[in-house]
Scaffold this motif. Structure first.
Motif, PDB file in Angstrom:
ATOM      1  N   VAL A 124       0.852  -1.198   0.000  1.00  0.00           N
ATOM      2  CA  VAL A 124       0.000   0.000   0.000  1.00  0.00           C
ATOM      3  C   VAL A 124       0.882   1.240   0.000  1.00  0.00           C
ATOM      4  CG1 VAL A 124      -1.614   1.333   1.358  1.00  0.00           C
ATOM      5  CG2 VAL A 124      -1.938  -1.114   1.114  1.00  0.00           C
ATOM      6  N   PRO A 125       0.784   2.089  -1.025  1.00  0.00           N
ATOM      7  CA  PRO A 125       1.628   3.280  -1.061  1.00  0.00           C
ATOM      8  C   PRO A 125       0.989   4.428  -0.285  1.00  0.00           C
ATOM      9  CG  PRO A 125       0.457   3.031  -3.112  1.00  0.00           C
ATOM     10  CD  PRO A 125      -0.064   1.972  -2.216  1.00  0.00           C
ATOM     11  N   PHE A 126       1.747   4.976   0.668  1.00  0.00           N
ATOM     12  CA  PHE A 126       1.252   6.140   1.408  1.00  0.00           C
ATOM     13  C   PHE A 126       1.608   7.427   0.666  1.00  0.00           C
ATOM     14  CE2 PHE A 126       1.431   2.904   4.649  1.00  0.00           C
ATOM     15  CZ  PHE A 126       0.261   3.123   5.335  1.00  0.00           C
ATOM     16  N   SER A 127       2.616   7.314  -0.177  1.00  0.00           N
ATOM     17  CA  SER A 127       3.008   8.444  -1.016  1.00  0.00           C
ATOM     18  C   SER A 127       3.843   7.869  -2.149  1.00  0.00           C
ATOM     19  CB  SER A 127       3.788   9.466  -0.200  1.00  0.00           C
ATOM     20  OG  SER A 127       4.228  10.487  -1.055  1.00  0.00           O
ATOM     21  N   GLU A 128       4.397   8.743  -2.990  1.00  0.00           N
ATOM     22  CA  GLU A 128       5.063   8.247  -4.183  1.00  0.00           C
ATOM     23  C   GLU A 128       6.176   7.244  -3.841  1.00  0.00           C
ATOM     24  OE1 GLU A 128       6.201  11.305  -6.759  1.00  0.00           O
ATOM     25  OE2 GLU A 128       6.828   9.962  -8.352  1.00  0.00           O
ATOM     26  N   ASN A 129       7.028   7.577  -2.890  1.00  0.00           N
ATOM     27  CA  ASN A 129       8.124   6.677  -2.533  1.00  0.00           C
ATOM     28  C   ASN A 129       7.915   5.987  -1.200  1.00  0.00           C
ATOM     29  OD1 ASN A 129       9.549   7.367  -4.839  1.00  0.00           O
ATOM     30  ND2 ASN A 129      10.321   9.205  -3.854  1.00  0.00           N
ATOM     31  N   LEU A 130       6.851   6.349  -0.526  1.00  0.00           N
ATOM     32  CA  LEU A 130       6.632   5.849   0.824  1.00  0.00           C
ATOM     33  C   LEU A 130       5.875   4.522   0.784  1.00  0.00           C
ATOM     34  CD1 LEU A 130       7.574   7.151   3.392  1.00  0.00           C
ATOM     35  CD2 LEU A 130       5.294   8.054   3.739  1.00  0.00           C
ATOM     36  N   VAL A 131       6.559   3.493   0.260  1.00  0.00           N
ATOM     37  CA  VAL A 131       5.938   2.172   0.176  1.00  0.00           C
ATOM     38  C   VAL A 131       7.027   1.154   0.477  1.00  0.00           C
ATOM     39  CG1 VAL A 131       6.262   2.263  -2.317  1.00  0.00           C
ATOM     40  CG2 VAL A 131       4.758   0.567  -1.354  1.00  0.00           C
ATOM     41  N   VAL A 132       6.674   0.104   1.211  1.00  0.00           N
ATOM     42  CA  VAL A 132       7.713  -0.841   1.634  1.00  0.00           C
ATOM     43  C   VAL A 132       8.297  -1.560   0.431  1.00  0.00           C
ATOM     44  CG1 VAL A 132       8.247  -2.779   3.105  1.00  0.00           C
ATOM     45  CG2 VAL A 132       6.532  -1.128   3.822  1.00  0.00           C
ATOM     46  N   SER A 133       7.424  -2.183  -0.364  1.00  0.00           N
ATOM     47  CA  SER A 133       7.878  -2.870  -1.572  1.00  0.00           C
ATOM     48  C   SER A 133       7.021  -2.418  -2.733  1.00  0.00           C
ATOM     49  CB  SER A 133       7.747  -4.380  -1.418  1.00  0.00           C
ATOM     50  OG  SER A 133       8.961  -4.928  -1.019  1.00  0.00           O
ATOM     51  N   ASP A 134       7.653  -1.809  -3.702  1.00  0.00           N
ATOM     52  CA  ASP A 134       6.895  -1.353  -4.865  1.00  0.00           C
ATOM     53  C   ASP A 134       6.794  -2.511  -5.852  1.00  0.00           C
ATOM     54  OD1 ASP A 134       5.465   0.326  -6.330  1.00  0.00           O
ATOM     55  OD2 ASP A 134       7.138   1.466  -7.138  1.00  0.00           O
ATOM     56  N   PHE A 135       5.917  -3.481  -5.527  1.00  0.00           N
ATOM     57  CA  PHE A 135       5.786  -4.668  -6.379  1.00  0.00           C
ATOM     58  C   PHE A 135       5.375  -4.277  -7.786  1.00  0.00           C
ATOM     59  CE2 PHE A 135       4.446  -6.692  -2.237  1.00  0.00           C
ATOM     60  CZ  PHE A 135       5.644  -7.355  -2.067  1.00  0.00           C
ATOM     61  N   ASN A 136       5.851  -5.055  -8.754  1.00  0.00           N
ATOM     62  CA  ASN A 136       5.340  -4.815 -10.108  1.00  0.00           C
ATOM     63  C   ASN A 136       3.944  -5.410 -10.276  1.00  0.00           C
ATOM     64  OD1 ASN A 136       6.204  -7.386  -9.924  1.00  0.00           O
ATOM     65  ND2 ASN A 136       7.527  -7.363 -11.721  1.00  0.00           N
ATOM     66  N   VAL A 137       3.482  -6.181  -9.297  1.00  0.00           N
ATOM     67  CA  VAL A 137       2.113  -6.705  -9.345  1.00  0.00           C
ATOM     68  C   VAL A 137       1.331  -6.177  -8.140  1.00  0.00           C
ATOM     69  CG1 VAL A 137       2.531  -8.770 -10.687  1.00  0.00           C
ATOM     70  CG2 VAL A 137       2.916  -8.813  -8.253  1.00  0.00           C
ATOM     71  N   GLY A 138       1.534  -4.884  -7.827  1.00  0.00           N
ATOM     72  CA  GLY A 138       0.965  -4.295  -6.607  1.00  0.00           C
ATOM     73  C   GLY A 138      -0.509  -4.576  -6.369  1.00  0.00           C
ATOM     74  N   ILE A 139      -1.352  -4.273  -7.372  1.00  0.00           N
ATOM     75  CA  ILE A 139      -2.804  -4.454  -7.200  1.00  0.00           C
ATOM     76  C   ILE A 139      -3.121  -5.915  -6.923  1.00  0.00           C
ATOM     77  CG2 ILE A 139      -4.917  -4.586  -8.531  1.00  0.00           C
ATOM     78  CD1 ILE A 139      -4.602  -1.962  -9.505  1.00  0.00           C
ATOM     79  N   PHE A 140      -2.458  -6.779  -7.656  1.00  0.00           N
ATOM     80  CA  PHE A 140      -2.692  -8.214  -7.537  1.00  0.00           C
ATOM     81  C   PHE A 140      -2.343  -8.695  -6.132  1.00  0.00           C
ATOM     82  CE2 PHE A 140      -2.078 -12.623  -8.965  1.00  0.00           C
ATOM     83  CZ  PHE A 140      -3.234 -12.732  -9.687  1.00  0.00           C
ATOM     84  N   TYR A 141      -1.219  -8.204  -5.644  1.00  0.00           N
ATOM     85  CA  TYR A 141      -0.776  -8.571  -4.299  1.00  0.00           C
ATOM     86  C   TYR A 141      -1.786  -8.118  -3.257  1.00  0.00           C
ATOM     87  CZ  TYR A 141       2.068  -8.606  -0.084  1.00  0.00           C
ATOM     88  OH  TYR A 141       2.519  -8.827   1.176  1.00  0.00           O
ATOM     89  N   ILE A 142      -2.301  -6.893  -3.430  1.00  0.00           N
ATOM     90  CA  ILE A 142      -3.248  -6.377  -2.435  1.00  0.00           C
ATOM     91  C   ILE A 142      -4.521  -7.210  -2.436  1.00  0.00           C
ATOM     92  CG2 ILE A 142      -4.755  -4.421  -1.941  1.00  0.00           C
ATOM     93  CD1 ILE A 142      -2.431  -2.612  -2.633  1.00  0.00           C
ATOM     94  N   ILE A 143      -5.026  -7.545  -3.636  1.00  0.00           N
ATOM     95  CA  ILE A 143      -6.236  -8.369  -3.694  1.00  0.00           C
ATOM     96  C   ILE A 143      -5.986  -9.715  -3.014  1.00  0.00           C
ATOM     97  CG2 ILE A 143      -7.822  -9.570  -5.220  1.00  0.00           C
ATOM     98  CD1 ILE A 143      -7.412  -7.417  -7.246  1.00  0.00           C
ATOM     99  N   ALA A 144      -4.823 -10.299  -3.301  1.00  0.00           N
ATOM    100  CA  ALA A 144      -4.526 -11.624  -2.755  1.00  0.00           C
ATOM    101  C   ALA A 144      -4.421 -11.575  -1.233  1.00  0.00           C
ATOM    102  CB  ALA A 144      -3.227 -12.153  -3.359  1.00  0.00           C
ATOM    103  N   MET A 145      -3.665 -10.592  -0.726  1.00  0.00           N
ATOM    104  CA  MET A 145      -3.413 -10.563   0.710  1.00  0.00           C
ATOM    105  C   MET A 145      -4.638 -10.176   1.510  1.00  0.00           C
ATOM    106  SD  MET A 145      -0.770 -11.608   2.059  1.00  0.00           S
ATOM    107  CE  MET A 145       0.649 -12.419   1.400  1.00  0.00           C
ATOM    108  N   SER A 146      -5.460  -9.285   0.950  1.00  0.00           N
ATOM    109  CA  SER A 146      -6.621  -8.864   1.730  1.00  0.00           C
ATOM    110  C   SER A 146      -7.651  -9.973   1.835  1.00  0.00           C
ATOM    111  CB  SER A 146      -7.241  -7.604   1.118  1.00  0.00           C
ATOM    112  OG  SER A 146      -7.585  -7.851  -0.211  1.00  0.00           O
ATOM    113  N   SER A 147      -7.508 -11.033   1.028  1.00  0.00           N
ATOM    114  CA  SER A 147      -8.465 -12.126   1.150  1.00  0.00           C
ATOM    115  C   SER A 147      -7.960 -13.231   2.067  1.00  0.00           C
ATOM    116  CB  SER A 147      -8.799 -12.695  -0.233  1.00  0.00           C
ATOM    117  OG  SER A 147      -7.622 -13.081  -0.883  1.00  0.00           O
ATOM    118  N   VAL A 148      -6.785 -13.058   2.640  1.00  0.00           N
ATOM    119  CA  VAL A 148      -6.294 -14.057   3.597  1.00  0.00           C
ATOM    120  C   VAL A 148      -7.155 -14.049   4.860  1.00  0.00           C
ATOM    121  CG1 VAL A 148      -4.364 -14.577   5.146  1.00  0.00           C
ATOM    122  CG2 VAL A 148      -3.930 -14.102   2.762  1.00  0.00           C
ATOM    123  N   GLY A 149      -7.639 -12.845   5.206  1.00  0.00           N
ATOM    124  CA  GLY A 149      -8.408 -12.689   6.442  1.00  0.00           C
ATOM    125  C   GLY A 149      -9.589 -13.619   6.570  1.00  0.00           C
ATOM    126  N   VAL A 150     -10.179 -13.992   5.428  1.00  0.00           N
ATOM    127  CA  VAL A 150     -11.390 -14.816   5.495  1.00  0.00           C
ATOM    128  C   VAL A 150     -11.099 -16.196   6.086  1.00  0.00           C
ATOM    129  CG1 VAL A 150     -11.249 -15.769   3.175  1.00  0.00           C
ATOM    130  CG2 VAL A 150     -13.444 -15.423   4.203  1.00  0.00           C
TER     131      VAL A 150
END
Lengths: 372, 143
Positions: A124-150
């Motif tokens: 999750v980017p808080f600003s242009e450079n303020l992101v832990v890992s700027d994945f090249n599959v960022g959106i995909f990673y977020i969708i995948a990880m946010s569904s772990v909670g279920v």
């Protein structure tokens, strides 16, 4: 463009440690910062939620617990220390695990839910450079990880050996997995247009062209489908059927007490923040200032508003506004029934999303080939 | 320099530590007396719990899960396509690539329509053939 992590590694280089140890050490700093963000976010969000609720119902809300002898009384900052007091109270409460519950799984569930939310923050980017890992599959990673909670929710509900918990967990799981599809399909539209899964590239595309919410009628609709779906995904009212207090006590959290329950709360509010940041980055221009969409002759000196420090401010402003809208929803819409919820997802959103997918592809094809 | 995915490992390890610490603190400071009998019973609104909660559950949830998996896989497969679509348009092959995607989506949409027509997307799927009394009007198939 160096990321914040590279900068931290250079900063720690004076210790003279091995590079791999240095990397691991450097990652701890943003990790702890993100944990702090989660805790502070939950603390403030719970307080603001109670105050917003009070304001909308024409009452005062928490107004007794001050902070450092600073009491606001009937004003908005009235019980500013309330959530801190609540957190300390939860930490000292006795932890009750029912006799007939599956104790190991019951302990595991909060960990999984928390890790799901915590790991999502990496991309999750808080600003242009303020992101832990700027994945090249960022959106995909977020969708995948946010569904772990279920998985954690099902574990919590099943291991509690309580009927309320089981019903709540099953409903929550069905709801969350259902609404994941509209979320995936709406974010897909943005990927089609921007041609990249990287969140930085997506915002760069918006800087070069226009924000996605006003890019085409279809992405405009997609934003609203996305936002309603994430409200359902985070189990907020009007989609809080899994936790419907009046029918299911507390849903899958019924048997949890003390700090384990607080972890659920922490993750829930962290998820609200995550989905709001993603919405603001993907659809609302992220760290771009709203001045850019006015498209009037902006003086060059004003462009400082798009700077790296203010970028954080813009992302958070947009995201926190969306969080506020979620709180607003809670006191505006009545709760949906289970069948209405499933109807909305499967028979309204998914057909709309598929049609949207078709039209956006056509739109891009036409604008890319004919009006090049 | 460093692999993008190292943070995932570090974050997971750190998350376990960050959660275990408060739980240990809670274990140390919380009151521990009288943790037995009624207090450790499952909560069922004050009644003595009726049997176990580990029961067979409505099959409706499994159908939702099955349909979800199909659609989730569809979304997963569409993401790589979406990422390269623009470059194919730039090469002038957009129409071909669009049709390839549509073939895939239409097949799945036919399946979706089948599930819809069969009524598996309705939460309350009641087909009481021999309903009587106060159940006679309960959503019996309109056919």
């Amino acid at each position: 463009m160096t990321s914040a992590l590279d900068y931290l590694i250079e900063l720690l280089a004076f210790t003279g440690l091995d590079h791999s140890i240095l990397v691991v050490l450097a990652i701890h700093i943003p990790a702890l910062a993100i944990f702090l963000v989660m805790v502070v976010n939950a603390t403030i969000a719970v307080y603001v939620e109670r105050k917003v609720a009070a304001f909308m119902q024409d009452r005062l809300g928490p107004m007794e617990v001050g902070l450092f002898g600073f009491k606001g009384g009937r004003r908005f900052w009235g019980g500013i220390g309330q959530t801190i007091a609540d957190a300390i109270k939860l930490l000292t409460k006795e932890d009750i695990v029912p006799d007939n519950a599956d104790k190991k799984l019951m302990l595991l569930a909060p960990f999984i839910i928390f890790i799901g939310a915590f790991l999502t923050f990496i991309a999750v980017p808080f600003s242009e450079n303020l992101v832990v890992s700027d994945f090249n599959v960022g959106i995909f990673y977020i969708i995948a990880m946010s569904s772990v909670g279920v998985i954690g929710i099902i574990l919590a509900g099943w291991s509690s050996n309580n009927k309320w918990s089981l019903y709540g967990a099953m409903r929550a799981a069905a709801q969350i997995v259902s609404y994941e599809i509209p979320i995936g399909l709406t974010l897909l539209l943005v990927v089609i247009v921007a041609g990249s899964l990287n969140l930085g590239d997506i915002v760069q595309w918006q800087a070069d062209n226009r924000w996605f919410i006003i890019h085409s009628p279809f992405t405009f609709v997609a934003f609203f489908i996305y936002f309603i779906s994430v409200v359902a995904e985070t189990n907020r009212t009007p989609f809080d059927i899994p936790e419907a207090e009046s029918e299911l006590v507390a849903g899958w959290m019924t048997e949890y007490s003390g700090f384990k329950w607080a972890i659920f709360f922490l993750s829930e509010y962290a998820n609200m923040l995550i989905v709001s940041i993603v919405a603001s980055v993907v659809f609302l221009g992220g760290w771009l200032s709203p001045l850019a969409i006015l498209n009037i002759g902006i003086p060059e000196s004003w462009m400082i508003l798009d700077g790296p420090i203010l970028g954080f401010f813009w992302v958070m402003l947009k995201a926190l506004f969306l969080v506020f809208v979620m709180m607003w929803f809670r006191w505006t819409f009545p709760r949906l029934r289970v069948d209405q919820l499933m109807y909305l997802c499967w028979k309204v959103f998914i057909p709309f999303c598929l049609a949207n997918l078709f039209f956006v592809s056509i739109w891009e094809l036409i604008s890319g080939t004919i009006f090049r | 320099m460093y692999n993008d995915y190292i943070p995932v490992v570090v974050f997971t390890a750190l998350a376990i530590g960050l959660l275990a610490a408060p739980l240990v603190i809670q274990h140390l400071v919380s009151p521990r007396h009288n943790k037995r009998n009624d207090k450790l019973m499952s909560y069922e609104c004050g009644e003595v719990p009726e049997g176990s909660a580990w029961v067979k559950f409505n099959v409706r949830f499994y159908i939702i899960a099955l349909v979800f998996i199909i659609f989730d896989v569809e979304v997963v497969f569409l993401f790589p396509w979406a990422a390269v679509y623009q470059s194919f348009i730039a090469q002038g092959q957009g129409l071909l690539v669009l049709f390839e995607m549509l073939m895939f989506v239409i097949i799945l949409t036919v399946g979706f329509a089948y599930v819809w027509v069969k009524g598996d997307l309705d939460w309350v799927k009641m087909q009481l053939k021999y309903a009587h009394g106060r159940y006679s009007k309960l959503g019996v198939d309109k056919k």
